[in-house]
Scaffold this motif. Structure first.
Motif, PDB file in Angstrom:
ATOM      1  N   ASN A  32       0.855  -1.168   0.000  1.00  0.00           N
ATOM      2  CA  ASN A  32       0.000   0.000   0.000  1.00  0.00           C
ATOM      3  C   ASN A  32       0.903   1.234   0.000  1.00  0.00           C
ATOM      4  N   THR A  33       0.283   2.374  -0.069  1.00  0.00           N
ATOM      5  CA  THR A  33       1.021   3.628  -0.005  1.00  0.00           C
ATOM      6  C   THR A  33       0.572   4.388   1.225  1.00  0.00           C
ATOM      7  N   GLY A 100      -4.840  -0.532  -2.853  1.00  0.00           N
ATOM      8  CA  GLY A 100      -5.508  -1.031  -4.046  1.00  0.00           C
ATOM      9  C   GLY A 100      -6.571  -0.069  -4.553  1.00  0.00           C
ATOM     10  N   ALA A 101      -7.754  -0.622  -4.839  1.00  0.00           N
ATOM     11  CA  ALA A 101      -8.844   0.185  -5.378  1.00  0.00           C
ATOM     12  C   ALA A 101      -9.716   0.794  -4.291  1.00  0.00           C
ATOM     13  N   TRP A 102      -9.389   0.524  -3.032  1.00  0.00           N
ATOM     14  CA  TRP A 102     -10.199   1.072  -1.940  1.00  0.00           C
ATOM     15  C   TRP A 102     -10.000   2.574  -1.843  1.00  0.00           C
TER      16      TRP A 102
END
Length: 116
Positions: A32-33, A100-102
């Motif tokens: 993640n970032t 991700g896409a969250w």
């Protein structure tokens, strides 16, 4: 549900140091970032530094060589070591997490005040 809790803000004189922490809880993945943003009164929120699960950190030009971002994946915690603080570093500092896409998640913010 992911939650971020910042700590370590406070008041310091110019030239001083502070260390911010951001503890993440919930479903946290290594890839993640995480990042630190800040917002000064009357100004837009700006990126201070970011670090991805893999790869090196990135810094705003205004904080390069003074701030260091790091993360401990085992503890799901991110840090921001701030040295040689200047009055213009005064702001509310926010922790940020993108997985991700969250949708991104933000912390509640911690105040940093640099003043003599």
């Amino acid at each position: 549900q992911v939650q971020l809790v910042e700590s370590g803000g406070g008041s310091v004189q110019p030239g001083g140091s502070l260390r911010l922490s951001c503890a993440a809880s919930g479903n946290i993945f290594s890839f993640n970032t995480m990042a630190w943003y800040r917002q000064a009164p009357g100004k837009q929120r700006e990126l201070v530094a970011s670090v991805a699960g893999i790869g090196g950190p990135n810094y705003a030009d205004s904080v390069k060589s003074r701030f260091t971002i790091s993360r401990d994946n085992a503890k799901n915690t991110m840090y921001l070591q701030m040295n040689s603080l200047k009055p213009e570093d005064t702001a509310v500092y926010y922790c940020y997490l993108k997985q991700g896409a969250w949708s991104p998640v933000w912390g509640q913010g911690t105040q940093v005040t640099v003043s003599s």
